[in-house]
Design a protein around this motif. Structure first.
Motif, PDB file in Angstrom:
ATOM      1  N   GLY A 583      -1.742  -3.203   0.121  1.00 42.41           N
ATOM      2  CA  GLY A 583      -0.418  -2.473  -0.351  1.00 42.41           C
ATOM      3  C   GLY A 583      -0.769  -1.586  -1.537  1.00 42.41           C
ATOM      4  O   GLY A 583       0.379  -0.546  -2.002  1.00 42.41           O
ATOM      5  N   LEU A 584      -1.963  -0.886  -1.920  1.00 40.27           N
ATOM      6  CA  LEU A 584      -2.239  -0.363  -2.891  1.00 40.27           C
ATOM      7  C   LEU A 584      -2.168   1.414  -2.403  1.00 40.27           C
ATOM      8  O   LEU A 584      -1.956   2.183  -3.270  1.00 40.27           O
ATOM      9  CB  LEU A 584      -3.468  -0.611  -3.611  1.00 40.27           C
ATOM     10  CG  LEU A 584      -3.462  -1.947  -4.354  1.00 40.27           C
ATOM     11  CD1 LEU A 584      -4.912  -2.080  -4.906  1.00 40.27           C
ATOM     12  CD2 LEU A 584      -2.309  -1.730  -5.479  1.00 40.27           C
ATOM     13  N   GLY A 585      -2.628   1.305  -1.123  1.00 39.48           N
ATOM     14  CA  GLY A 585      -2.869   2.786  -0.631  1.00 39.48           C
ATOM     15  C   GLY A 585      -1.549   3.598  -0.593  1.00 39.48           C
ATOM     16  O   GLY A 585      -1.415   4.682  -1.393  1.00 39.48           O
ATOM     17  N   MET A 586      -0.550   3.127  -0.110  1.00 40.03           N
ATOM     18  CA  MET A 586       0.754   3.903  -0.510  1.00 40.03           C
ATOM     19  C   MET A 586       1.494   4.011  -1.812  1.00 40.03           C
ATOM     20  O   MET A 586       1.740   4.977  -2.095  1.00 40.03           O
ATOM     21  CB  MET A 586       1.981   3.328   0.716  1.00 40.03           C
ATOM     22  CG  MET A 586       1.607   3.430   2.185  1.00 40.03           C
ATOM     23  SD  MET A 586       1.350   5.259   2.536  1.00 40.03           S
ATOM     24  CE  MET A 586       3.159   5.941   2.147  1.00 40.03           C
ATOM     25  N   MET A 587       1.173   3.019  -2.519  1.00 41.37           N
ATOM     26  CA  MET A 587       1.322   3.219  -4.084  1.00 41.37           C
ATOM     27  C   MET A 587       0.848   4.231  -4.424  1.00 41.37           C
ATOM     28  O   MET A 587       1.420   5.073  -5.263  1.00 41.37           O
ATOM     29  CB  MET A 587       1.271   1.932  -4.800  1.00 41.37           C
ATOM     30  CG  MET A 587       1.770   2.059  -6.322  1.00 41.37           C
ATOM     31  SD  MET A 587       1.061   0.599  -7.265  1.00 41.37           S
ATOM     32  CE  MET A 587      -0.592   1.216  -7.531  1.00 41.37           C
ATOM     33  N   VAL A 588      -0.585   4.428  -4.277  1.00 44.66           N
ATOM     34  CA  VAL A 588      -1.138   5.556  -4.967  1.00 44.66           C
ATOM     35  C   VAL A 588      -0.893   6.975  -4.381  1.00 44.66           C
ATOM     36  O   VAL A 588      -0.637   7.805  -5.068  1.00 44.66           O
ATOM     37  CB  VAL A 588      -2.672   5.282  -4.729  1.00 44.66           C
ATOM     38  CG1 VAL A 588      -3.596   6.690  -4.997  1.00 44.66           C
ATOM     39  CG2 VAL A 588      -3.465   4.105  -5.485  1.00 44.66           C
ATOM     40  N   SER A 589      -0.747   6.732  -3.118  1.00 47.27           N
ATOM     41  CA  SER A 589      -0.139   8.279  -2.396  1.00 47.27           C
ATOM     42  C   SER A 589       1.081   8.607  -2.898  1.00 47.27           C
ATOM     43  O   SER A 589       1.334   9.888  -3.313  1.00 47.27           O
ATOM     44  CB  SER A 589       0.057   7.866  -0.805  1.00 47.27           C
ATOM     45  OG  SER A 589      -1.283   7.617  -0.263  1.00 47.27           O
ATOM     46  N   PHE A 590       2.218   7.556  -3.086  1.00 49.41           N
ATOM     47  CA  PHE A 590       3.413   7.863  -3.967  1.00 49.41           C
ATOM     48  C   PHE A 590       3.311   8.522  -5.351  1.00 49.41           C
ATOM     49  O   PHE A 590       3.867   9.681  -5.497  1.00 49.41           O
ATOM     50  CB  PHE A 590       4.390   6.702  -3.777  1.00 49.41           C
ATOM     51  CG  PHE A 590       4.968   6.366  -2.585  1.00 49.41           C
ATOM     52  CD1 PHE A 590       4.567   6.605  -1.270  1.00 49.41           C
ATOM     53  CD2 PHE A 590       6.446   5.947  -2.781  1.00 49.41           C
ATOM     54  CE1 PHE A 590       5.146   6.137  -0.325  1.00 49.41           C
ATOM     55  CE2 PHE A 590       7.107   5.733  -1.763  1.00 49.41           C
ATOM     56  CZ  PHE A 590       6.639   5.697  -0.314  1.00 49.41           C
ATOM     57  N   GLN A 591       2.453   7.961  -5.848  1.00 49.77           N
ATOM     58  CA  GLN A 591       2.214   8.506  -7.505  1.00 49.77           C
ATOM     59  C   GLN A 591       1.434  10.073  -7.443  1.00 49.77           C
ATOM     60  O   GLN A 591       1.924  10.777  -8.207  1.00 49.77           O
ATOM     61  CB  GLN A 591       1.159   7.691  -8.144  1.00 49.77           C
ATOM     62  CG  GLN A 591       1.972   6.096  -8.450  1.00 49.77           C
ATOM     63  CD  GLN A 591       0.911   5.305  -9.107  1.00 49.77           C
ATOM     64  OE1 GLN A 591      -0.329   5.586  -9.129  1.00 49.77           O
ATOM     65  NE2 GLN A 591       1.605   4.071  -9.391  1.00 49.77           N
ATOM     66  N   ILE A 592       0.513  10.071  -6.524  1.00 47.65           N
ATOM     67  CA  ILE A 592      -0.078  11.596  -6.223  1.00 47.65           C
ATOM     68  C   ILE A 592       0.928  12.683  -5.998  1.00 47.65           C
ATOM     69  O   ILE A 592       1.135  13.665  -6.533  1.00 47.65           O
ATOM     70  CB  ILE A 592      -1.168  11.498  -5.094  1.00 47.65           C
ATOM     71  CG1 ILE A 592      -2.210  10.757  -5.730  1.00 47.65           C
ATOM     72  CG2 ILE A 592      -1.684  12.967  -4.906  1.00 47.65           C
ATOM     73  CD1 ILE A 592      -3.460  10.629  -4.643  1.00 47.65           C
ATOM     74  N   ILE A 593       1.899  12.147  -4.907  1.00 44.78           N
ATOM     75  CA  ILE A 593       2.811  13.251  -4.672  1.00 44.78           C
ATOM     76  C   ILE A 593       3.883  13.564  -5.907  1.00 44.78           C
ATOM     77  O   ILE A 593       4.271  14.617  -5.843  1.00 44.78           O
ATOM     78  CB  ILE A 593       3.565  12.705  -3.238  1.00 44.78           C
ATOM     79  CG1 ILE A 593       2.534  12.742  -2.119  1.00 44.78           C
ATOM     80  CG2 ILE A 593       4.710  13.737  -2.864  1.00 44.78           C
ATOM     81  CD1 ILE A 593       1.799  13.947  -1.816  1.00 44.78           C
ATOM     82  N   GLU A 594       4.150  12.549  -6.418  1.00 43.22           N
ATOM     83  CA  GLU A 594       5.069  12.659  -7.562  1.00 43.22           C
ATOM     84  C   GLU A 594       4.610  13.514  -8.538  1.00 43.22           C
ATOM     85  O   GLU A 594       5.175  14.505  -9.220  1.00 43.22           O
ATOM     86  CB  GLU A 594       5.475  11.206  -8.112  1.00 43.22           C
ATOM     87  CG  GLU A 594       6.542  10.534  -7.022  1.00 43.22           C
ATOM     88  CD  GLU A 594       6.814   9.163  -7.695  1.00 43.22           C
ATOM     89  OE1 GLU A 594       6.365   8.786  -8.911  1.00 43.22           O
ATOM     90  OE2 GLU A 594       7.423   8.257  -7.179  1.00 43.22           O
ATOM     91  N   ARG A 595       3.242  13.136  -8.830  1.00 41.58           N
ATOM     92  CA  ARG A 595       2.699  14.108  -9.969  1.00 41.58           C
ATOM     93  C   ARG A 595       2.476  15.698  -9.535  1.00 41.58           C
ATOM     94  O   ARG A 595       2.344  16.638 -10.330  1.00 41.58           O
ATOM     95  CB  ARG A 595       1.161  13.762 -10.193  1.00 41.58           C
ATOM     96  CG  ARG A 595       1.192  12.396 -11.033  1.00 41.58           C
ATOM     97  CD  ARG A 595      -0.512  12.019 -11.634  1.00 41.58           C
ATOM     98  NE  ARG A 595      -1.172  12.066 -10.645  1.00 41.58           N
ATOM     99  CZ  ARG A 595      -1.652  10.889 -10.268  1.00 41.58           C
ATOM    100  NH1 ARG A 595      -1.018   9.845 -10.611  1.00 41.58           N
ATOM    101  NH2 ARG A 595      -2.699  10.623  -9.189  1.00 41.58           N
ATOM    102  N   HIS A 596       2.522  15.762  -8.196  1.00 35.21           N
ATOM    103  CA  HIS A 596       2.649  17.348  -7.570  1.00 35.21           C
ATOM    104  C   HIS A 596       4.079  17.574  -7.580  1.00 35.21           C
ATOM    105  O   HIS A 596       4.108  18.918  -7.040  1.00 35.21           O
ATOM    106  CB  HIS A 596       1.930  17.187  -6.326  1.00 35.21           C
ATOM    107  CG  HIS A 596       0.517  17.349  -6.029  1.00 35.21           C
ATOM    108  ND1 HIS A 596      -0.361  16.233  -6.450  1.00 35.21           N
ATOM    109  CD2 HIS A 596      -0.450  18.334  -5.929  1.00 35.21           C
ATOM    110  CE1 HIS A 596      -1.640  16.250  -6.381  1.00 35.21           C
ATOM    111  NE2 HIS A 596      -1.781  17.681  -6.060  1.00 35.21           N
ATOM    112  N   GLY A 597       4.981  17.108  -8.131  1.00 35.97           N
ATOM    113  CA  GLY A 597       6.376  17.782  -8.102  1.00 35.97           C
ATOM    114  C   GLY A 597       6.803  17.412  -6.841  1.00 35.97           C
ATOM    115  O   GLY A 597       7.990  18.033  -6.677  1.00 35.97           O
ATOM    116  N   GLY A 598       6.356  16.724  -5.783  1.00 33.55           N
ATOM    117  CA  GLY A 598       7.043  16.375  -4.571  1.00 33.55           C
ATOM    118  C   GLY A 598       7.974  15.304  -4.223  1.00 33.55           C
ATOM    119  O   GLY A 598       7.713  14.156  -5.358  1.00 33.55           O
ATOM    120  N   HIS A 599       7.951  14.519  -3.136  1.00 36.67           N
ATOM    121  CA  HIS A 599       8.623  13.366  -3.029  1.00 36.67           C
ATOM    122  C   HIS A 599       8.180  12.804  -1.495  1.00 36.67           C
ATOM    123  O   HIS A 599       8.069  13.722  -0.648  1.00 36.67           O
ATOM    124  CB  HIS A 599      10.024  13.170  -3.194  1.00 36.67           C
ATOM    125  CG  HIS A 599      11.004  14.112  -2.405  1.00 36.67           C
ATOM    126  ND1 HIS A 599      11.230  15.202  -2.343  1.00 36.67           N
ATOM    127  CD2 HIS A 599      11.401  13.514  -1.092  1.00 36.67           C
ATOM    128  CE1 HIS A 599      11.868  15.918  -1.463  1.00 36.67           C
ATOM    129  NE2 HIS A 599      12.045  14.908  -0.631  1.00 36.67           N
TER     130      HIS A 599
END
Length: 624
Positions: A583-599
């Motif tokens: 369950g950590l893969g998508m959590m990390v992915s969400f955080q990366i996209i948020e840091r890039h200013g996306g969603h």
């Protein structure tokens, strides 16, 4: 007694100027001789501006005729035992009308027997005039009031006129504190009639603890004027908080002959102060017990900090932070952002979260995440900041992200090993053909070279993924990025009879991001899509321009889909729909996209498949 001497007499100054109600002394002509502070506040004039003014000039034009009739009646009063009352509008210094109820009492000079002055007692309608009304036993209508008798003289005549109409208790004692006179307000505030207190020692009415403090204060030396705050005994047995202005009257030899006191009920104020102290104590404890640092800045300086703020900024105590410039504790790289933050707050807007670096007292940077909100501190505009150290959280997040990367590499290894075996087998076979002397060697060389290039490409992508580097936001070609990711995932897809189809719009603008992190996101999403299709199918990867400043990438699978009650939980730590997932893969992915200013948004239909939509901002300068 000449009028100037009378006005400057200590008794007059004390009783007149300490009255909470507006008071004035006027000549029979209507010229003002004195005005107290309360009247100055009501009408906006200074005392010097009042003195010498004619009442006609201060009366609002709409009320001038009524005022003149009232004044004529006052001058016709034949004795000092009468007073009259009326309500009319006065003119504020700013020009607007101020309705005031005026009670006027006459004073005749003892020297001439003819020269007269008037004590004017002015209150705003609806104000507390109970000390006057209760003595009369009826309510006075607008206009001229019935004649009001004045008590027999027990102190000089003029001061008696003031005392009768005062809201405060005016007392007159001998040097031993024996009460010689007290004004009628004593009944309203403390429940006594004047005759009950005449001859008693005033010390009997003061709370013993407060009396001791007053005595110890006077042991340090007497002053002619002083103020005592003490509890005074009410007739019912309870104590009332009073603020007493004390004036010592001395004879020609400098000895104390009498003591004049003006007492004001401050019980409500004291109760409010006690409640405020309790509230402040609760607020102080709340601040100190907060797990985050709290700082209040005002005019560019720290004016309040809690213990956590002292720790955050590495200070030994609050003194190293208080009244120090805020900019001394802000990293130069974020000063510009801090300026825009200040501008935002000056417009009373809230800043929910802001990330940056603070500088400790030792000059070391510390990563913080803080919220800021405009507030008031000690009556002035300020900004309240709640901050927390995210240095450790950032390190933990990086460890988690690197761990997830290594996990992805491990899971991809089996598929990649299979993918590498195919070109290696081809290379081995063609080498054997070359050894046997087969013809068309050039064609064999080209095939061998192509297979080796494919091996290098796969290994290169794995090395980039496995060895993290510092985050760098640079222009990224989305076409190239998706091509590389497909190369890594394709071997696992082939093993599961899955075809990956790319449908990318031509000439897409570059996106602004870190290529390594974005690869991790798309590998995660595409690998999940592969694992959701154990019986094969098609994964479609579409990239399109969404708006002028954004692009969208959609990964569409034909898997079993995700139930609606589980869909909203995707991205939460340790939630997974896979048997052996973390369950950590998508959590990390969400955080990366948020840091890039996306969603990221996910839609799914059970039995038909899932669509993962990733929106990212384009690079600011797309002339590249």
């Amino acid at each position: 007694m000449a009028i100037d001497n009378l006005i400057n007499h200590p008794l007059f100054l004390l009783s007149f100027h300490h009255s909470p109600a507006g008071m004035a002394l006027a000549a029979a002509s209507g010229r003002l001789l004195a005005a107290n502070k309360a009247l100055c506040q009501i009408l906006g004039y200074s005392e010097s501006e009042f003195v010498g003014q004619m009442i006609d000039d201060l009366c609002h034009p709409d009320s001038l005729e009524n005022k003149r009739k009232f004044w004529d009646e006052l001058n016709l009063l034949s004795s000092e035992s009468t007073s009259r009352q009326m309500e009319f509008d006065w003119r504020h210094r700013e020009g607007y009308a101020v309705p005031l109820r005026i009670t006027a009492s006459k004073y005749v000079s003892e020297e001439t027997g003819t020269e007269a002055w008037f004590i004017l007692y002015l209150t705003q309608p609806g104000g507390d005039s109970r000390n006057h009304d209760e003595r009369q036993g009826n309510d006075t209508a607008l206009g001229t009031s019935p004649i009001i008798p004045v008590q027999e003289q027990k102190c000089p005549q003029l001061y008696e006129l003031i005392a009768v109409h005062s809201h405060d208790i005016i007392s007159y004692c001998d040097p031993e504190g024996i009460i010689l006179y007290t004004s009628p307000a004593i009944h309203r505030l403390l429940g006594y009639h004047e005759e009950e207190l005449i001859g008693r020692n005033s010390a009997e009415l003061i709370h013993p603890e407060d009396f001791q403090q007053i005595q110890s204060k006077h042991m340090d030396g007497y002053t002619d004027d002083c103020i005592h705050i003490c509890r005074v005994l009410h007739k019912k047995g309870n104590y009332i908080w009073m603020e007493n202005s004390v004036k010592l009257i001395k004879d020609e030899n400098g000895q104390i002959s009498n003591i004049m006191t003006v007492g004001r009920d401050i019980t409500t104020r004291k109760q409010a102060e006690e409640e405020l102290l309790k509230s402040e104590e609760k607020y102080r404890r709340l601040i100190e017990e907060m797990p985050e640092a709290l700082l209040i800045q005002q005019d560019g300086k720290w004016v309040c900090v809690n213990e956590m703020a002292v720790r955050l900024l590495g200070a030994a105590n609050r003194g190293e932070l208080l009244n120090k410039p805020v900019h001394d504790f802000i990293d130069p790289d974020v000063l510009q952002a801090a300026s825009s933050l200040t501008e935002t707050l000056s417009n009373d807007d809230f800043v929910t979260t802001f990330k940056g670096k603070f500088i400790t007292v030792q000059g070391e940077p510390v990563e913080v995440e803080f919220s800021a909100v405009p507030t008031w501190y000690e009556g002035h505009y300020a900004v309240r900041i709640i901050a927390k150290d995210i240095s450790e959280a950032r390190k933990a997040q990086e460890l988690l992200q690197n761990s997830e990367k290594l996990s992805l590499v491990g899971q991809l290894a089996a598929g990649i090993a299979h993918e590498l075996r195919n070109p290696l087998t081809a290379v081995k076979g063609f080498i054997q053909l070359l050894k046997s002397g087969a013809a068309d060697k050039q064609q064999y060389y080209d095939i061998i070279s192509s297979e080796i290039n494919r091996i290098e490409q796969i290994l290169g992508e794995m090395l980039i993924l496995a060895k993290p580097r510092a985050v760098q936001y640079l222009p990224v070609d989305i076409h190239r990025l998706l091509e590389h990711v497909t190369t890594l995932v394709e071997s696992q897809a082939i093993m599961n009879s899955i075809e990956i189809v790319k449908e990318c719009e031509q000439s897409l603008p570059f996106i602004d991001g870190d290529e390594n992190q974005l690869k991790q996101v798309f590998i995660n999403v595409m690998k999940n899509a592969v694992e959701a299709m154990p019986h094969g199918g098609i994964i479609t990867v579409r990239a399109n321009k969404l708006e002028e400043d954004r692009i969208v990438v959609r990964v569409i699978d034909q898997g079993s889909g995700i139930p609606a009650d589980q869909l909203e939980r995707i991205g939460h730590p340790f939630f997974t729909t896979k048997e052996h997932g973390t369950g950590l893969g998508m959590m990390v992915s969400f955080q990366i996209i948020e840091r890039h200013g996306g969603h990221v948004s996910i839609s799914s239909e059970v039995g038909k498949g899932t669509t993962v939509e990733i929106v990212l901002p384009v690079f600011a300068n797309n002339s590249l």
